[in-house]
Scaffold this motif. Structure first.
Motif, PDB file in Angstrom:
ATOM      1  N   ILE A 132       0.851  -1.180   0.000  1.00 42.96           N
ATOM      2  CA  ILE A 132       0.000   0.000   0.000  1.00 42.96           C
ATOM      3  C   ILE A 132       0.891   1.236   0.000  1.00 42.96           C
ATOM      4  O   ILE A 132       1.809   1.348   0.809  1.00 42.96           O
ATOM      5  N   MET A 133       0.616   2.143  -0.921  1.00 45.76           N
ATOM      6  CA  MET A 133       1.326   3.415  -0.971  1.00 45.76           C
ATOM      7  C   MET A 133       0.379   4.473  -0.417  1.00 45.76           C
ATOM      8  O   MET A 133      -0.676   4.728  -0.994  1.00 45.76           O
ATOM      9  N   LEU A 134       0.723   5.053   0.718  1.00 43.54           N
ATOM     10  CA  LEU A 134      -0.093   6.091   1.344  1.00 43.54           C
ATOM     11  C   LEU A 134       0.217   7.434   0.698  1.00 43.54           C
ATOM     12  O   LEU A 134       1.376   7.832   0.601  1.00 43.54           O
ATOM     13  N   LYS A 135      -0.815   8.129   0.270  1.00 41.47           N
ATOM     14  CA  LYS A 135      -0.647   9.447  -0.348  1.00 41.47           C
ATOM     15  C   LYS A 135      -0.774  10.509   0.731  1.00 41.47           C
ATOM     16  O   LYS A 135      -1.783  10.589   1.414  1.00 41.47           O
ATOM     17  N   MET A 136       0.266  11.342   0.865  1.00 45.62           N
ATOM     18  CA  MET A 136       0.376  12.334   1.929  1.00 45.62           C
ATOM     19  C   MET A 136       0.267  13.743   1.356  1.00 45.62           C
ATOM     20  O   MET A 136       0.898  14.064   0.345  1.00 45.62           O
ATOM     21  N   ALA A 137      -0.539  14.569   2.017  1.00 49.41           N
ATOM     22  CA  ALA A 137      -0.598  15.998   1.721  1.00 49.41           C
ATOM     23  C   ALA A 137      -0.136  16.732   2.981  1.00 49.41           C
ATOM     24  O   ALA A 137      -0.544  16.385   4.084  1.00 49.41           O
ATOM     25  N   ILE A 138       0.706  17.725   2.800  1.00 47.32           N
ATOM     26  CA  ILE A 138       1.265  18.470   3.924  1.00 47.32           C
ATOM     27  C   ILE A 138       0.742  19.902   3.888  1.00 47.32           C
ATOM     28  O   ILE A 138       0.810  20.569   2.859  1.00 47.32           O
ATOM     29  N   VAL A 139       0.209  20.356   5.008  1.00 48.43           N
ATOM     30  CA  VAL A 139      -0.242  21.741   5.135  1.00 48.43           C
ATOM     31  C   VAL A 139       0.761  22.432   6.048  1.00 48.43           C
ATOM     32  O   VAL A 139       0.880  22.106   7.227  1.00 48.43           O
ATOM     33  N   GLU A 165       8.754  21.115   6.391  1.00 48.31           N
ATOM     34  CA  GLU A 165       9.913  20.631   5.626  1.00 48.31           C
ATOM     35  C   GLU A 165      10.509  19.384   6.273  1.00 48.31           C
ATOM     36  O   GLU A 165      10.883  18.429   5.592  1.00 48.31           O
ATOM     37  N   THR A 166      10.571  19.378   7.605  1.00 51.72           N
ATOM     38  CA  THR A 166      11.094  18.208   8.315  1.00 51.72           C
ATOM     39  C   THR A 166      10.253  16.979   8.007  1.00 51.72           C
ATOM     40  O   THR A 166      10.776  15.908   7.677  1.00 51.72           O
ATOM     41  N   HIS A 167       8.936  17.114   8.097  1.00 45.20           N
ATOM     42  CA  HIS A 167       8.057  15.981   7.821  1.00 45.20           C
ATOM     43  C   HIS A 167       8.109  15.579   6.347  1.00 45.20           C
ATOM     44  O   HIS A 167       8.050  14.393   6.025  1.00 45.20           O
ATOM     45  N   ALA A 168       8.236  16.536   5.448  1.00 45.94           N
ATOM     46  CA  ALA A 168       8.362  16.201   4.024  1.00 45.94           C
ATOM     47  C   ALA A 168       9.590  15.329   3.800  1.00 45.94           C
ATOM     48  O   ALA A 168       9.539  14.347   3.046  1.00 45.94           O
ATOM     49  N   GLY A 169      10.686  15.663   4.459  1.00 47.50           N
ATOM     50  CA  GLY A 169      11.910  14.866   4.331  1.00 47.50           C
ATOM     51  C   GLY A 169      11.759  13.476   4.912  1.00 47.50           C
ATOM     52  O   GLY A 169      12.198  12.488   4.320  1.00 47.50           O
ATOM     53  N   ILE A 170      11.126  13.392   6.078  1.00 45.94           N
ATOM     54  CA  ILE A 170      10.908  12.085   6.719  1.00 45.94           C
ATOM     55  C   ILE A 170      10.050  11.198   5.826  1.00 45.94           C
ATOM     56  O   ILE A 170      10.382  10.039   5.561  1.00 45.94           O
ATOM     57  N   PHE A 171       8.933  11.748   5.335  1.00 46.58           N
ATOM     58  CA  PHE A 171       8.035  10.942   4.519  1.00 46.58           C
ATOM     59  C   PHE A 171       8.618  10.645   3.143  1.00 46.58           C
ATOM     60  O   PHE A 171       8.293   9.618   2.542  1.00 46.58           O
ATOM     61  N   ALA A 172       9.484  11.512   2.615  1.00 41.08           N
ATOM     62  CA  ALA A 172      10.124  11.249   1.324  1.00 41.08           C
ATOM     63  C   ALA A 172      10.993   9.994   1.397  1.00 41.08           C
ATOM     64  O   ALA A 172      11.174   9.300   0.390  1.00 41.08           O
ATOM     65  N   PRO A 208       9.300   4.186   2.502  1.00 42.60           N
ATOM     66  CA  PRO A 208       8.959   3.426   1.291  1.00 42.60           C
ATOM     67  C   PRO A 208       7.461   3.270   1.031  1.00 42.60           C
ATOM     68  O   PRO A 208       7.070   2.958  -0.088  1.00 42.60           O
ATOM     69  N   ALA A 209       6.623   3.517   2.024  1.00 43.83           N
ATOM     70  CA  ALA A 209       5.180   3.326   1.843  1.00 43.83           C
ATOM     71  C   ALA A 209       4.414   4.636   1.767  1.00 43.83           C
ATOM     72  O   ALA A 209       3.196   4.652   1.847  1.00 43.83           O
ATOM     73  N   VAL A 210       5.129   5.761   1.624  1.00 42.43           N
ATOM     74  CA  VAL A 210       4.476   7.068   1.591  1.00 42.43           C
ATOM     75  C   VAL A 210       4.903   7.827   0.339  1.00 42.43           C
ATOM     76  O   VAL A 210       6.074   7.848  -0.024  1.00 42.43           O
ATOM     77  N   GLU A 211       3.920   8.451  -0.315  1.00 40.11           N
ATOM     78  CA  GLU A 211       4.189   9.340  -1.443  1.00 40.11           C
ATOM     79  C   GLU A 211       3.675  10.725  -1.078  1.00 40.11           C
ATOM     80  O   GLU A 211       2.487  10.914  -0.836  1.00 40.11           O
ATOM     81  N   ASN A 212       4.587  11.698  -1.009  1.00 40.17           N
ATOM     82  CA  ASN A 212       4.185  13.092  -0.791  1.00 40.17           C
ATOM     83  C   ASN A 212       3.594  13.596  -2.103  1.00 40.17           C
ATOM     84  O   ASN A 212       4.305  13.750  -3.086  1.00 40.17           O
ATOM     85  N   VAL A 213       2.285  13.830  -2.142  1.00 38.42           N
ATOM     86  CA  VAL A 213       1.647  14.229  -3.394  1.00 38.42           C
ATOM     87  C   VAL A 213       1.386  15.726  -3.484  1.00 38.42           C
ATOM     88  O   VAL A 213       1.246  16.261  -4.577  1.00 38.42           O
ATOM     89  N   ALA A 214       1.336  16.413  -2.340  1.00 35.17           N
ATOM     90  CA  ALA A 214       1.019  17.844  -2.375  1.00 35.17           C
ATOM     91  C   ALA A 214       1.496  18.522  -1.097  1.00 35.17           C
ATOM     92  O   ALA A 214       1.589  17.889  -0.045  1.00 35.17           O
ATOM     93  N   ILE A 215       1.787  19.822  -1.240  1.00 35.18           N
ATOM     94  CA  ILE A 215       2.127  20.648  -0.091  1.00 35.18           C
ATOM     95  C   ILE A 215       1.422  21.983  -0.242  1.00 35.18           C
ATOM     96  O   ILE A 215       1.226  22.472  -1.363  1.00 35.18           O
ATOM     97  N   CYS A 216       1.027  22.558   0.881  1.00 32.29           N
ATOM     98  CA  CYS A 216       0.293  23.816   0.875  1.00 32.29           C
ATOM     99  C   CYS A 216       0.890  24.760   1.908  1.00 32.29           C
ATOM    100  O   CYS A 216       1.208  24.354   3.023  1.00 32.29           O
ATOM    101  N   GLY A 242      10.633  16.496  -4.180  1.00 33.07           N
ATOM    102  CA  GLY A 242       9.923  15.875  -5.294  1.00 33.07           C
ATOM    103  C   GLY A 242       8.416  15.837  -5.151  1.00 33.07           C
ATOM    104  O   GLY A 242       7.764  14.922  -5.652  1.00 33.07           O
ATOM    105  N   ILE A 243       7.853  16.842  -4.493  1.00 35.15           N
ATOM    106  CA  ILE A 243       6.400  16.921  -4.332  1.00 35.15           C
ATOM    107  C   ILE A 243       5.833  17.601  -5.574  1.00 35.15           C
ATOM    108  O   ILE A 243       6.243  18.706  -5.921  1.00 35.15           O
ATOM    109  N   LYS A 244       4.884  16.943  -6.229  1.00 33.23           N
ATOM    110  CA  LYS A 244       4.431  17.398  -7.546  1.00 33.23           C
ATOM    111  C   LYS A 244       3.487  18.585  -7.526  1.00 33.23           C
ATOM    112  O   LYS A 244       3.489  19.399  -8.440  1.00 33.23           O
TER     113      LYS A 244
END
Length: 86
Positions: free
Chosen positions: A6-13, A20-27, A30-38, A53-55
Motif C-alpha cells: 500500500i502506498m499512502l498518499k500524503m498531503a502536507i499543510v 519541511e522536516t516531515h516532508a523529508g521524513i516521509f520522502a 517506502p510506503a508514503v508518497e508526498n503528493v502535495a504541499i500547501c 519531489g512533491i508534484k
C-alpha cells in the motif's frame, strides 16, 4: 498469505520548519508518497516541493484537499497564543 503493498498518499499543510522536516521524513519512507504541499507562502512551498519531489503546490488547503486524493494529511502550522486582558 501475501502482504499487500500500500502506498499512502500524503498531503502536507505548512511548509515551515516542521513541514519541511516531515516532508523529508516521509520522502524517505517506502510506503508514503508526498503528493502535495500547501502554504500561504507559495515561494516557500515551491522550495520544499522541489527539494523533496512533491508534484503539487497550493496556497489554499481547501483547494488542495478537493483536488487531491490523499489518505493522510499533516497539519504543521504555527499557533499564536494571545493573552486576553481582563
Amino acid at each position: 498469505q501475501k502482504e499487500m503493498d500500500i502506498m499512502l498518499k500524503m498531503a502536507i499543510v505548512g511548509a515551515g520548519v516542521w513541514g519541511e522536516t516531515h516532508a523529508g521524513i516521509f520522502a524517505e519512507h517506502p510506503a508514503v508518497e508526498n503528493v502535495a504541499i500547501c502554504d500561504k507562502n507559495a515561494e516557500r512551498a515551491c522550495a520544499v516541493a522541489a527539494k523533496y519531489g512533491i508534484k503539487e503546490v497550493y496556497t489554499d488547503y481547501h483547494k488542495m484537499l478537493r483536488k487531491q486524493t490523499v489518505m493522510l494529511s499533516q497539519l504543521l502550522l504555527r499557533i499564536t497564543f494571545m493573552r486576553i486582558l481582563p
